[in-house]
Design an enzyme around this catalytic site. Structure first.
Site, PDB file in Angstrom:
ATOM      1  N   LYS A  77     -31.247   0.473 -94.792  1.00 34.62           N
ATOM      2  CA  LYS A  77     -30.799   1.561 -95.682  1.00 34.62           C
ATOM      3  C   LYS A  77     -30.395   2.765 -94.857  1.00 34.62           C
ATOM      4  CE  LYS A  77     -34.639   4.245 -94.945  1.00 34.62           C
ATOM      5  NZ  LYS A  77     -34.628   5.489 -94.209  1.00 34.62           N
ATOM      6  N   ASP A 106     -41.329   3.555 -97.826  1.00 33.71           N
ATOM      7  CA  ASP A 106     -39.965   3.044 -98.066  1.00 33.71           C
ATOM      8  C   ASP A 106     -39.963   1.628 -98.638  1.00 33.71           C
ATOM      9  OD1 ASP A 106     -38.401   5.185 -97.295  1.00 33.71           O
ATOM     10  OD2 ASP A 106     -38.166   4.505 -95.219  1.00 33.71           O
TER      11      ASP A 106
HETATM   12  O1  C5P Z   1     -45.387   5.452 -95.528  1.00 29.87           O
HETATM   13  P1  C5P Z   1     -45.153   5.162 -94.097  1.00 29.87           P
HETATM   14  O2  C5P Z   1     -46.257   4.309 -93.499  1.00 29.87           O
HETATM   15  O3  C5P Z   1     -43.816   4.609 -93.808  1.00 29.87           O
HETATM   16  O4  C5P Z   1     -45.200   6.540 -93.368  1.00 29.87           O
HETATM   17  C1  C5P Z   1     -45.417   6.691 -91.985  1.00 29.87           C
HETATM   18  C2  C5P Z   1     -45.925   8.092 -91.740  1.00 29.87           C
HETATM   19  O5  C5P Z   1     -44.892   9.032 -92.060  1.00 29.87           O
HETATM   20  C3  C5P Z   1     -47.088   8.493 -92.638  1.00 29.87           C
HETATM   21  O6  C5P Z   1     -48.305   8.121 -92.060  1.00 29.87           O
HETATM   22  C4  C5P Z   1     -46.933   9.997 -92.715  1.00 29.87           C
HETATM   23  O7  C5P Z   1     -47.448  10.580 -91.558  1.00 29.87           O
HETATM   24  C5  C5P Z   1     -45.438  10.177 -92.709  1.00 29.87           C
HETATM   25  N1  C5P Z   1     -44.880  10.300 -94.065  1.00 29.87           N
HETATM   26  C6  C5P Z   1     -45.066  11.479 -94.749  1.00 29.87           C
HETATM   27  N2  C5P Z   1     -44.568  11.622 -96.016  1.00 29.87           N
HETATM   28  C7  C5P Z   1     -43.865  10.637 -96.588  1.00 29.87           C
HETATM   29  C8  C5P Z   1     -43.635   9.426 -95.893  1.00 29.87           C
HETATM   30  C9  C5P Z   1     -44.160   9.294 -94.621  1.00 29.87           C
HETATM   31  O8  C5P Z   1     -45.707  12.395 -94.244  1.00 29.87           O
HETATM   32  N3  C5P Z   1     -43.377  10.809 -97.822  1.00 29.87           N
END
Ligand code: C5P
Length: 316
Positions: free
Chosen positions: A14, A147
């Protein structure tokens, strides 16, 4: 499913056309408002049963990797997705063997790992004959990453709010559209970018309004040509840009160089460092690639250029 059968899914990448980011929440995530667009560029995920007896232990599942994009096996989201589904089902299930052909660059802001996770959930549910309604699928997806629900939704585009898991499905722009992607040789950790974002002054720009307007326009059937024309506005509607620019001054230089050579705005996808430009057709993007690639020394050293189409909306 017979042990000889192999099921396959494409796990597409994406780009974020917009990305508004609010302050960090108590749970450590940030509220977002983003319009995401699915690309043709995709990993290929296959699954079959290993033939071993049913097990409740997710360590029984296996994964092999091939493809041009190196990616680590430990902690791979494909196996985590299978483990999350095993736990949800709560009874012994036949061990699975996944094979992932990695085409999407990792740590690039293109959602490759998240897309692999969503594909693994859907494949494993199929093999194990688990009837997942969409709400449950999206909940399990959200456990795997912010995501992952977008890819589990299997939509050509969507507006994502909350930490990324609250989705409004959107149609693709109407007509042909392609992206020229500039993928940096060195990736960026999403968590690291968000941490650095917290240390910056809050952006005062209107990325959330741009997300809202773009989502409305797509819902009404935005022609792809109009999306291409709005690229200059979208370019400045990613709130993580200044953080990425501070962490990676090389990307600032690359963007200036690309914009000068292509005469187009280049947008940051997600938490970067991938940059992309929008074109009204694959042929146009290919011509731009030949031109920018040929004439660029600075750019050529730091990034790899590639073209990807995006799904076509109704052209009738
Ligand atoms: O959700 P995901 O594991 O992909 O996110 C990785 C890191 O990115 C999270 O641990 C967080 O630190 C940050 N993040 C965030 N806010 C979001 C998505 C991700 O702070 N909406």
């Amino acid at each position: 499913m017979s042990p000889d059968r192999t099921d396959r899914l494409a796990a597409p990448a994406k780009v974020n056309l917009t990305l508004a980011v609010a302050a960090r929440r108590a749970d450590g995530f940030h509220d977002l408002d983003s319009v995401l667009l699915r690309l043709d560029l995709a990993d290929r995920l296959e699954v079959r049963m290993s033939g071993a007896p049913p097990s409740a232990d997710s360590a029984a599942d296996g994964l092999t990797l091939t493809g041009p994009q190196p990616c680590p096996l430990p902690g791979n989201l494909v196996l985590r997705a299978a483990a999350v589904l095993r736990q949800h089902v709560g009874r012994p299930l036949p061990p699975l063997v996944f094979h992932l052909r990695k085409e999407v660059p990792v740590a690039a802001g293109l959602g490759g790992g998240s897309s692999d996770a969503a594909a693994a959930l859907r494949l494993a549910a199929g093999v194990w004959d688990v009837d997942l309604d969409q709400a449950t699928l999206l909940e399990l997806a959200a456990d795997l990453g912010s995501d992952v629900p977008f890819f589990a939704l299997d939509a050509p585009a969507a507006r994502a709010t909350g930490r990324g898991e609250r989705l409004s499905r959107l149609p693709a722009p109407v007509g042909r559209l392609a992206c020229l992607l500039a993928v940096a040789h060195e990736g960026l950790s999403t968590a690291g970018v968000f941490e650095a974002f917290d240390r910056e002054a809050r952006p005062v720009d209107g990325a959330a309004q741009v997300s809202q307007r773009l989502a409305g326009a797509l819902a009404r059937g935005l022609p792809a040509g109009q999306l291409v024309e709005s690229a200059a506005e979208l370019r400045d509607a990613n709130d993580l840009w200044s953080t990425v620019a501070r962490l990676r001054p090389d990307i600032v230089h690359v963007r200036e160089d690309l914009e000068q050579r292509s005469g187009r705005p280049w947008l940051l996808s997600g938490s970067g460092p991938t940059l992309f430009a929008l074109y009204a057709s694959r042929a146009e993007a290919e011509r731009a690639l030949a031109h920018v690639g040929r004439s660029s020394d600075g750019v050529g050293g730091a990034v790899r250029l590639l073209v990807s189409g995006s799904p076509q909306g109704d052209t009738s």
